[in-house]
Design an enzyme around this catalytic site. Structure first.
Site, PDB file in Angstrom:
ATOM      1  N   HIS A 136     -18.604-107.012  -0.837  1.00  0.00           N
ATOM      2  CA  HIS A 136     -19.866-107.257  -1.531  1.00  0.00           C
ATOM      3  C   HIS A 136     -19.650-106.653  -2.930  1.00  0.00           C
ATOM      4  O   HIS A 136     -18.985-105.932  -3.239  1.00  0.00           O
ATOM      5  CB  HIS A 136     -21.053-106.959  -0.710  1.00  0.00           C
ATOM      6  CG  HIS A 136     -21.079-105.537  -0.062  1.00  0.00           C
ATOM      7  ND1 HIS A 136     -20.964-104.500  -0.961  1.00  0.00           N
ATOM      8  CD2 HIS A 136     -21.141-104.960   1.139  1.00  0.00           C
ATOM      9  CE1 HIS A 136     -21.088-103.517  -0.310  1.00  0.00           C
ATOM     10  NE2 HIS A 136     -21.111-103.497   0.953  1.00  0.00           N
TER      11      HIS A 136
ATOM     12  N   HIS B 194     -18.676-103.060  -3.031  1.00  0.00           N
ATOM     13  CA  HIS B 194     -17.079-102.870  -3.044  1.00  0.00           C
ATOM     14  C   HIS B 194     -16.594-103.195  -4.479  1.00  0.00           C
ATOM     15  O   HIS B 194     -15.705-102.686  -4.794  1.00  0.00           O
ATOM     16  CB  HIS B 194     -16.295-103.659  -1.964  1.00  0.00           C
ATOM     17  CG  HIS B 194     -16.828-103.488  -0.782  1.00  0.00           C
ATOM     18  ND1 HIS B 194     -17.305-104.538   0.259  1.00  0.00           N
ATOM     19  CD2 HIS B 194     -16.780-102.386   0.088  1.00  0.00           C
ATOM     20  CE1 HIS B 194     -17.780-103.870   1.492  1.00  0.00           C
ATOM     21  NE2 HIS B 194     -17.418-102.625   1.216  1.00  0.00           N
TER      22      HIS B 194
ATOM     23  N   CYS C  34     -19.645 -93.325  16.403  1.00  0.00           N
ATOM     24  CA  CYS C  34     -20.143 -94.450  15.641  1.00  0.00           C
ATOM     25  C   CYS C  34     -19.160 -95.529  15.041  1.00  0.00           C
ATOM     26  O   CYS C  34     -18.323 -94.953  14.310  1.00  0.00           O
ATOM     27  CB  CYS C  34     -21.186 -94.104  14.348  1.00  0.00           C
ATOM     28  SG  CYS C  34     -21.768 -95.352  13.232  1.00  0.00           S
TER      29      CYS C  34
ATOM     30  N   CYS D  75     -19.131 -95.705  11.088  1.00  0.00           N
ATOM     31  CA  CYS D  75     -18.490 -94.778  10.356  1.00  0.00           C
ATOM     32  C   CYS D  75     -17.199 -94.453  10.919  1.00  0.00           C
ATOM     33  O   CYS D  75     -16.352 -93.891  10.132  1.00  0.00           O
ATOM     34  CB  CYS D  75     -19.470 -93.347  10.620  1.00  0.00           C
ATOM     35  SG  CYS D  75     -21.084 -93.343  10.275  1.00  0.00           S
TER      36      CYS D  75
ATOM     37  N   CYS E  95     -27.517 -94.228  14.394  1.00  0.00           N
ATOM     38  CA  CYS E  95     -26.925 -93.616  12.849  1.00  0.00           C
ATOM     39  C   CYS E  95     -27.678 -94.126  11.759  1.00  0.00           C
ATOM     40  O   CYS E  95     -28.017 -95.305  11.465  1.00  0.00           O
ATOM     41  CB  CYS E  95     -25.364 -94.440  12.848  1.00  0.00           C
ATOM     42  SG  CYS E  95     -24.570 -94.177  11.225  1.00  0.00           S
TER      43      CYS E  95
ATOM     44  N   HIS F   3     -25.815 -96.893   9.675  1.00  0.00           N
ATOM     45  CA  HIS F   3     -25.500 -98.033   9.976  1.00  0.00           C
ATOM     46  C   HIS F   3     -26.625 -98.416  10.856  1.00  0.00           C
ATOM     47  O   HIS F   3     -26.476 -99.911  11.162  1.00  0.00           O
ATOM     48  CB  HIS F   3     -24.211 -97.925  10.618  1.00  0.00           C
ATOM     49  CG  HIS F   3     -22.980 -97.784   9.770  1.00  0.00           C
ATOM     50  ND1 HIS F   3     -22.545 -96.282   9.592  1.00  0.00           N
ATOM     51  CD2 HIS F   3     -22.278 -98.474   8.935  1.00  0.00           C
ATOM     52  CE1 HIS F   3     -21.464 -96.291   8.730  1.00  0.00           C
ATOM     53  NE2 HIS F   3     -21.341 -97.745   8.315  1.00  0.00           N
TER      54      HIS F   3
ATOM     55  N   LYS G 148     -30.877-101.421   0.500  1.00  0.00           N
ATOM     56  CA  LYS G 148     -29.728-101.261   0.657  1.00  0.00           C
ATOM     57  C   LYS G 148     -28.846-102.516   1.056  1.00  0.00           C
ATOM     58  O   LYS G 148     -29.533-103.442   1.571  1.00  0.00           O
ATOM     59  CB  LYS G 148     -29.591-100.309   2.012  1.00  0.00           C
ATOM     60  CG  LYS G 148     -28.248 -99.992   2.548  1.00  0.00           C
ATOM     61  CD  LYS G 148     -28.437 -99.221   3.967  1.00  0.00           C
ATOM     62  CE  LYS G 148     -27.504 -99.472   4.988  1.00  0.00           C
ATOM     63  NZ  LYS G 148     -26.240 -98.905   4.883  1.00  0.00           N
TER      64      LYS G 148
ATOM     65  N   LYS H 238     -25.851-107.105   5.813  1.00  0.00           N
ATOM     66  CA  LYS H 238     -25.812-108.351   6.289  1.00  0.00           C
ATOM     67  C   LYS H 238     -27.115-108.755   7.011  1.00  0.00           C
ATOM     68  O   LYS H 238     -27.667-109.731   6.793  1.00  0.00           O
ATOM     69  CB  LYS H 238     -24.478-108.499   7.563  1.00  0.00           C
ATOM     70  CG  LYS H 238     -23.569-109.152   7.000  1.00  0.00           C
ATOM     71  CD  LYS H 238     -22.758-109.244   8.290  1.00  0.00           C
ATOM     72  CE  LYS H 238     -21.390-109.702   8.120  1.00  0.00           C
ATOM     73  NZ  LYS H 238     -20.379-109.807   9.204  1.00  0.00           N
TER      74      LYS H 238
END
Ligand code: ME8
Ligand code: MG
Length: 519
Positions: free
Chosen positions: A18, A21, A126, A129, A144, A147, A298, A301
């Site tokens: 995305h 990245h 997690c 992570c 978490c 996430h 943030k 997905k």
């Protein structure tokens, strides 16, 4: 020739890339191109992190073997990076045979040092992570915080690495070399983490029962190497560890590990500790950049706001995406990205400001100087100003202040446009003041020449377009390549040559039409 070894984080292959990245890969590419301009021997590595539980799971969900899944995803990532003109020298994948060997060698070296022991452990793991998390760091729903998923309770016998043995060494390394971890905020955060007595030894393996997709632990078939030990090792695999000592000696230690702020602990604590244990040199700098949000949210997905960087490049051009991402926020901080802001920014800076300077300068040169660079020498004031620009630009780049490097460059473009407005060279020519008119145009050509070289790392295609219109016969890329063999830096920074024939061929960057908003 001085080397420059730069790496990015290697992305997990469980999902497509995305803009977050892309942001990191573009930043690394800008630095790689900048240091190539300066004549350094650059080795730029990016790639993929292909082991671990979430990848095993994603492959299973896709109904294919993990290796095949990774092979398919690797093509997705490579195409995305090609569409953005990411000029990596090597694309590393942790499923490469030689990387298995490198990870196992690191594990064996830690073991030989007496830094590995077996112990049983119960904790919350997690998968997002790929790390154990503490109960009190979870959010009010027991998830978490990064996430938003529930960590799994894991109880297994693993091999542990004696991190505690190295905490004081790491602290000393950082305090002696504040540049080893930037920006400042990350430096402070890591020093606090090092002072936390709860930061203890960490598990460097997982049991096969809980994870099969990984590098086997040498001498123990029931365990696989923990994905972070495996992943971090990529930085030395890429430069030949352990067999190719010549390449390793040439490039290691890395000049820069460019990573996101969320994985600073692994790079500034775990990795240096492993390197010390393995008798390897420490990286010169770890830089933990900020995060990109999309329209205030943030990227995730589940929110459905994952922007495909390849689609973005196809829609707006790679240069527009590169430019907009790196100017949208200071690199050390979080910042927001939106298509509206991209359009506004590239129209203002590239189409209007820069495009206008090029177009009006070359039009006047065409009309009044037969299209050739006039015979003038730059006056002292402008020589100084350009010298200052080049120096300030280099300082900002050395601190990864991309937005500021761009800002000082565009201030110069802006002030040159104003200078032309004030001097009115068209009127000077009309009044028969040929030499005065030529002096103004020469100044503008020189500004364009330097600005184009400086902008090349950010907007390589547009820069090459301007460069060619300025009348240079060899492309910037060709000049850099030729420098490689002569080891000289300066060809690109020579002043523009009198008599050089410019060629005005139209806008190098077309205005993006603003979308009509339907309400
Ligand atoms: O962490 N904005 O992989 P990853 C900016 N495999 N950067 C972002 C971002 C965002 N919204 N989202 C992610 C991993 N990143 C490991 C790394 S390195 C030995 C192993 C950054 O796919 C993130 O901070 O979760 C990291 O640097 C990179 O993208 C890959 O993230
Ligand atoms: Mg991540």
């Amino acid at each position: 020739m001085e080397k420059y070894y730069i790496t990015t984080a290697i992305d997990y292959v469980n999902a497509k890339p995305h803009v977050g990245h892309a942001y990191e890969k573009i930043a690394a590419d800008v630095l790689a191109r900048f240091y190539r301009l300066l004549g350094r021997k650059v080795f730029f590595v990016t790639g993929l992190d292909e082991h671990g539980s979430k990848i095993e799971k994603a492959a299973k969900q896709a109904g294919i073997e993990p290796q095949k899944f990774c092979d398919q995803m690797a093509e997705e990532f490579k195409s995305a990076w090609h569409s953005l003109d990411i000029s990596y020298d090597y694309f590393i994948r942790t499923t490469e045979k030689r990387h298995y060997k490198a990870s196992q060698e690191v594990f064996s070296r830690l073991q030989a040092k007496g830094d590995i022991y077996k112990s049983s452990y119960t904790g919350l793991y997690c998968e997002g992570c790929e790390d154990f998390v503490r109960e009190r760091d979870l959010d009010e729903n027991g998830n978490c915080p990064a996430h938003k998923t529930k960590p799994k309770e894991v109880s297994e016998e693993n091999y542990f690495f004696k991190l505690t043995k190295y905490k004081a060494d790491i602290k000393k390394w950082l305090l002696d070399n504040p540049n080893a971890l930037r920006p400042e905020s990350r430096f402070k955060q890591v020093l606090n983490q090092l002072d936390d007595p709860e930061l203890g030894d960490f598990s460097v393996t997982r049991s096969r029962a809980s994870l099969n997709w990984g590098v086997p632990v040498p001498g123990d078939d029931n365990q696989v190497i923990y994905v972070w030990l495996d992943a971090l090792t990529n930085y030395i695999t890429a430069v030949g560890f352990p067999d190719d000592t010549k390449t390793m000696d040439q490039y290691w230690p890395a000049d820069l590990h460019l990573i996101g702020k969320d994985i600073t602990k692994f790079h500034a604590i775990y990795w240096p500790a492993m390197l010390i244990s393995a008798d390897l040199a420490l990286p010169k700098q770890v830089y933990g950049h900020g995060f990109i949000t999309v329209e205030g949210q943030k990227i995730s997905k589940s929110l459905g706001n994952v922007i495909d960087p390849m689609a973005l490049a196809a829609e707006y051009s790679p240069d527009a995406v590169r430019f907009a991402l790196l100017s949208c926020t200071p690199f050390d901080q979080d910042g927001d990205f939106s298509k509206e802001e991209l359009i506004r920014k590239v129209n203002a800076d590239l189409a209007n400001n820069l495009g206008n300077l090029l177009n009006r300068t070359l039009t006047l040169v065409q009309k009044n100087c037969n299209g050739t660079v006039p015979n003038v020498s730059l006056d002292k004031d402008w020589t100084d100003q350009l010298g200052t620009l080049r120096a300030n630009f280099a300082t900002h780049m050395s601190r990864l202040e991309f937005a500021k490097a761009l800002e000082v460059t565009f201030l110069m473009v802006d002030s040159t446009n104003k200078y032309i407005n004030d001097k009115k060279p068209w009127a000077l020519f009309k009044e028969g003041k040929q030499a005065d008119g030529e002096a103004v145009l020469y100044t503008s050509l020189e500004v364009l020449r330097l600005v184009t070289v400086l902008l090349y790392p950010f907007i390589p295609n547009i820069a090459e377009g301007i460069w060619s219109q300025l009348g240079f016969e060899k492309t910037i890329a060709e000049i850099i390549k030729a420098q490689d063999s002569i080891g000289s830096h300066d060809t690109l920074f020579d002043t523009i040559k009198t008599g050089q024939l410019t060629k005005l061929t139209g806008p190098v960057f077309k205005r993006i039409e603003e979308p009509v908003l339907s309400s």
